[in-house]
Design an enzyme around this catalytic site. Structure first.
Site, PDB file in Angstrom:
ATOM      1  N   HIS A   1       1.070  -1.503   0.038  1.00  0.00           N
ATOM      2  CA  HIS A   1       0.409   0.133   0.312  1.00  0.00           C
ATOM      3  C   HIS A   1       0.472   1.706  -0.488  1.00  0.00           C
ATOM      4  CE1 HIS A   1      -3.491   1.901   1.084  1.00  0.00           C
ATOM      5  NE2 HIS A   1      -3.324   2.470   0.832  1.00  0.00           N
TER       6      HIS A   1
ATOM      7  N   HIS B   1       1.581   5.282  -1.902  1.00  0.00           N
ATOM      8  CA  HIS B   1       0.567   6.264  -3.052  1.00  0.00           C
ATOM      9  C   HIS B   1       2.464   7.268  -4.079  1.00  0.00           C
ATOM     10  CE1 HIS B   1      -3.371   6.061  -1.822  1.00  0.00           C
ATOM     11  NE2 HIS B   1      -2.567   5.930  -0.518  1.00  0.00           N
ATOM     12  N   LEU B   2       2.463   6.604  -4.881  1.00  0.00           N
ATOM     13  CA  LEU B   2       3.686   7.459  -5.549  1.00  0.00           C
ATOM     14  C   LEU B   2       3.387   8.631  -6.295  1.00  0.00           C
ATOM     15  CD1 LEU B   2       5.987   3.980  -6.162  1.00  0.00           C
ATOM     16  CD2 LEU B   2       5.572   5.140  -4.991  1.00  0.00           C
TER      17      LEU B   2
ATOM     18  N   ASN C   1      -5.258   5.846  -7.070  1.00  0.00           N
ATOM     19  CA  ASN C   1      -5.439   8.082  -7.540  1.00  0.00           C
ATOM     20  C   ASN C   1      -4.174   8.974  -7.537  1.00  0.00           C
ATOM     21  OD1 ASN C   1      -4.058   7.977  -4.839  1.00  0.00           O
ATOM     22  ND2 ASN C   1      -4.904   8.921  -4.056  1.00  0.00           N
TER      23      ASN C   1
ATOM     24  N   ASP D   1      -8.735   2.859  -2.965  1.00  0.00           N
ATOM     25  CA  ASP D   1      -7.939   3.507  -2.213  1.00  0.00           C
ATOM     26  C   ASP D   1      -8.458   4.926  -2.169  1.00  0.00           C
ATOM     27  OD1 ASP D   1      -7.665   3.412   0.158  1.00  0.00           O
ATOM     28  OD2 ASP D   1      -5.297   4.362  -0.740  1.00  0.00           O
TER      29      ASP D   1
ATOM     30  N   HIS E   1     -10.751   0.254   1.275  1.00  0.00           N
ATOM     31  CA  HIS E   1     -10.662   1.623   2.951  1.00  0.00           C
ATOM     32  C   HIS E   1     -11.803   1.237   3.345  1.00  0.00           C
ATOM     33  CE1 HIS E   1      -9.610   5.819   2.858  1.00  0.00           C
ATOM     34  NE2 HIS E   1     -10.441   4.930   4.073  1.00  0.00           N
TER      35      HIS E   1
ATOM     36  N   HIS F   1      -5.580  -0.288   5.890  1.00  0.00           N
ATOM     37  CA  HIS F   1      -4.876   0.041   7.170  1.00  0.00           C
ATOM     38  C   HIS F   1      -5.475   0.145   7.955  1.00  0.00           C
ATOM     39  CE1 HIS F   1      -8.009   2.414   4.457  1.00  0.00           C
ATOM     40  NE2 HIS F   1      -6.801   3.286   3.458  1.00  0.00           N
TER      41      HIS F   1
ATOM     42  N   ASP G   1       1.257   2.366   3.914  1.00  0.00           N
ATOM     43  CA  ASP G   1      -0.007   3.545   3.414  1.00  0.00           C
ATOM     44  C   ASP G   1       1.338   4.858   3.145  1.00  0.00           C
ATOM     45  OD1 ASP G   1      -1.835   5.295   2.581  1.00  0.00           O
ATOM     46  OD2 ASP G   1      -2.968   4.640   4.290  1.00  0.00           O
TER      47      ASP G   1
ATOM     48  N   HIS H   1       3.314  13.849   0.765  1.00  0.00           N
ATOM     49  CA  HIS H   1       3.303  15.671  -0.021  1.00  0.00           C
ATOM     50  C   HIS H   1       4.313  16.613   0.210  1.00  0.00           C
ATOM     51  CE1 HIS H   1      -1.174  14.022   0.552  1.00  0.00           C
ATOM     52  NE2 HIS H   1      -0.887  13.487   1.528  1.00  0.00           N
TER      53      HIS H   1
END
Lengths: 316, 422
Positions: B56, B58-59, B90, B150, B177, B230, B303, B307
């Protein structure tokens, strides 16, 4: 008293001695406000930005008047028509304001914690004029100051009821902290949907029956009901709310003699407080407004005259 | 490739040497072989662990390259010990068709041809809107490893049911999710004492557990696996324990932050602590620790949600959700080992063996013929979390500035060193 705070963010960072010192200083400004010439030169040359990112009439006017009576220059910035409205971040807005070298920024903002957030970015003083549901320390201090004049500074064991939308109220949060610290027993009364989660952990007694809540109280603070709570599904109807929670004379029959009635304004007459009661002998609602100017003068004085304690308030 | 010998290492507390040939494990043995033609690599007393699998992350690429790219995210993975990461959909555009999946895989090959590897997770519904199914077979064909909505859970249970059924034809697991979006609406932290105190809108734990119960009942009814992403609260764990007891095909994941921190650290409106699901109560953290030990929770995933700094420099309610996790996950989990809650074998199970089994990815058990994907870990190595030390572009973590213990010193994939701190 040597005032060491840079910012006024909330009530919990003030000691009981400091709160009493604010009251004491405020009473001296009450006296100045009763003179025919109300302006004193103690903050001459200081500049105060009034940054209200949320609509406000009384708090903004009150701060503005307080600054002007102390001879500080005040500058108003409303979110409407400013670059803030054009999507500028709060950080960039306040850093821009600070680059103009104000001595203090008074901010009203709709997000909890935003006052602390900008205080961490700025070297100038930040006075919180209300941040989200979090805190409204100047309102709590003026509420406390109003009652200290009425009660001759004796708060011990007094029962104070806060009525209405506690969950979404910065006034309630700050008032609870202030009155608890002053030694009062604080009660809250609201439908469960307008109470914050886990009120059992708060130092208050919780009621959902207004008659029971009013039993033996020395003061009641009715809060404004935001009409959008109905749309959010927290209330069936404003009328039903007023049937159960509009403060009326009949509720106060069982209150302590001389019970005081307060409201931070603006009032919805007939929704959270009956019109008669708002104008009654026990009502302190306009005294709160008068106290507000004095308390904010005291706060501007304490925070802005900071390094120069030799500057004294001129004697009357 | 000839014989490679990794000497001076520990496997399961036993000192020895690891023999590798042609990218595969030959054996681990106590004494050095006599073959003098072999290439020697000094492991300097580090522990051998299989390369970790993160189910899990987010790239952010395509679309949010100012937060993270596939290149930088995989660098953080390499340095954090993860040889394979499953990247959520996403992005912008959303990964709901073959061209986005292929783009991600190509970015991986351009930047890190020898690994680490990204395994895209396809969007379950078109544009993650929860209205109609994405072309799931096309996504599988293009290289997606699993499917998920997700971040934007499917509200329509009928659609979700059909998605799970359709995915099962393709042997793809659906990752959910778990969040009732009505109960959670506008919430920014756990609903409870602290949200009430801070004047922040809360997300109640029942928003998660309610959806967990839906998924468990669906998985039972359809007799089809669903993976719960998660998990953060005790009530969910009780439901998952019940499901597992009934042999319902549910698997569950949690993240290092739910094992280490509770809602207390949100006080002060620290935006680095904002994450969804939110950091919960102390008792949830304790229950979560029990659950990773007992197996109620199958895997630990990060997860990883990087940012940009400016996005977190806002009042709490305006901050985006997410903690950057790839750089710190292993060190944080080693904290649990030091506290005696887990042992190193548990970590291997939770962070490599089980995610590999659930999502059908190769796992190195250090047996003959296994892919030689492994890390050398110095569990005593202390390091301070600083923006410079973090390889991810996302520096958003509550442990910024803290000193952590235990670090990946080298990372091998297919018998090739892809990363080293030696």
């Amino acid at each position: 008293m040597n005032w060491t705070h840079k910012d006024l963010l909330d009530i919990e960072s003030l000691s009981i001695e400091e709160i009493r010192h604010i009251f004491h200083t405020s009473s001296r400004f009450m006296e100045i406000n009763s003179r025919s010439i109300k302006k004193v030169p103690i903050l001459r040359g200081k500049s105060v930005v009034l940054f209200f990112a949320e609509p406000s009439t009384r708090t903004k006017t009150s701060f503005d008047m307080a600054a002007k009576r102390l001879s500080a220059d005040s500058f108003s910035l409303a979110s409407k028509g400013s670059s803030f409205q054009k999507g500028e971040s709060l950080r960039d807005t306040v850093l821009t304001l600070e680059a103009m070298k104000p001595d203090a920024i008074v901010m009203r903002h709709n997000l909890s914690g935003s006052a602390g957030f900008i205080a961490g970015l700025l070297k100038c003083s930040v006075l919180n004029a209300g941040d989200g549901w979090n805190a409204h320390p100047t309102q709590a201090l003026l509420d406390g100051f109003t009652l200290s004049r009425t009660w001759n500074d004796d708060f011990q064991g007094k029962k104070v009821l806060i009525l209405g939308d506690i969950a979404h109220s910065r006034v309630a949060r700050s008032d609870i902290k202030l009155f608890t610290r002053l030694g009062c027993h604080v009660r809250v009364c609201a439908p469960r949907t307008l109470l914050p989660p886990c009120t059992r952990s708060w130092p208050v007694d919780v009621y959902n029956d207004l008659y029971k809540a009013c039993l033996g109280i020395d003061a009641v603070i009715s809060l404004r009901l935001q009409l959008e709570r109905q749309k959010a599904g927290l209330l069936p109807h404003i009328r039903e709310y007023s049937t159960r929670f509009c403060l009326k004379q009949e509720h106060l029959e069982s209150a302590a003699p001389g019970v005081k009635i307060m409201h931070p304004g603006p009032m919805n007459r007939g929704i959270e407080i009956s019109s008669d009661l708002a104008d009654s002998k026990g009502s302190l609602i306009l005294d709160q407004v008068a106290s507000g100017v004095a308390v904010r003068m005291a706060l501007l004085y304490l925070y802005l005259a900071r390094p120069k304690h030799e500057q004294e308030i001129p004697e009357g | 490739m000839g014989l490679l010998i990794i000497k001076n290492v520990l496997l399961n507390h036993k000192p020895g040497v690891l023999l590798i040939e042609d990218g595969k494990i030959i054996t681990f043995k106590q004494e050095m072989p006599l073959d003098s033609s072999a290439e020697l690599y000094d492991g300097r007393g580090c522990r051998l662990m299989p390369s970790l699998i993160d189910a899990h992350v987010h790239l952010r690429e395509p679309g949010f390259e100012y937060k993270e790219s596939i290149k930088t995210g995989l660098e953080a993975a390499a340095g954090g010990g993860f040889g394979r990461v499953m990247a959520m959909a996403n992005t912008s555009p959303v990964n709901d068709n073959a061209s986005v999946t292929e783009f991600m895989l190509r970015k991986n090959m351009d930047a890190h041809p020898a690994g680490p590897f990204v395994h895209p997770v396809g969007a379950l519904t078109r544009n993650l809107e929860g209205r109609e199914l994405s072309p799931l077979a096309e996504l599988k064909e293009a290289g997606c490893q699993a499917l998920s909505n997700d971040g934007l859970p499917v509200k329509d249970t009928e659609l979700f049911r059909r998605a799970v059924e359709y995915a099962s034809d393709l042997d793809m697991v659906v990752i959910d999710h778990c969040e009732d979006v009505y109960l959670a609406a506008d919430g920014v932290m756990n609903e409870g004492v602290i949200s009430g105190y801070l004047g922040l809108k809360g997300i109640p734990s029942v928003a998660e557990s309610l959806q967990v119960s839906r998924d468990i009942l669906l998985a039972a009814y359809l007799d089809t696996p669903i993976h719960l992403a998660h998990i953060s609260c005790e009530e969910s764990l009780e439901l998952i324990a019940w499901a597992k007891n009934k042999s319902i095909p549910i698997t569950a994941e949690t993240c290092p932050h739910y094992l280490l921190w509770d809602e207390e650290i949100v006080r002060g409106y620290n935006t680095m602590t904002r994450v969804n699901p939110p950091l919960r109560r102390k008792k949830d953290v304790l229950a979560m620790r029990e659950a990773v030990k007992s197996g109620i929770i199958d895997i630990i995933a990060t997860d990883h949600a990087p940012h940009a700094a400016f996005e977190k420099q806002v009042p709490f309610a305006h901050a985006p959700n997410g903690i950057s996790g790839l750089d710190t996950a292993l060190s944080l989990c080693l904290e649990l080992v030091r506290e005696g809650i887990l042992n190193l074998d548990d970590l291997v199970r939770l962070m490599s063996v089980s995610p590999g089994r659930i999502f059908n990815l190769p796992v190195n058990a250090f047996q003959k013929g296994d892919q030689a994907d492994f890390i050398l870990v110095d569990i005593e190595h202390e390091w301070r979390v600083t923006p410079e030390e973090m390889l991810s572009m996302g520096k958003n973590t509550p442990c910024m500035g803290q000193t952590l213990k235990g670090r990946v010193m080298a990372h091998f994939i297919g018998g090739k060193e892809i990363f080293s701190r030696f």
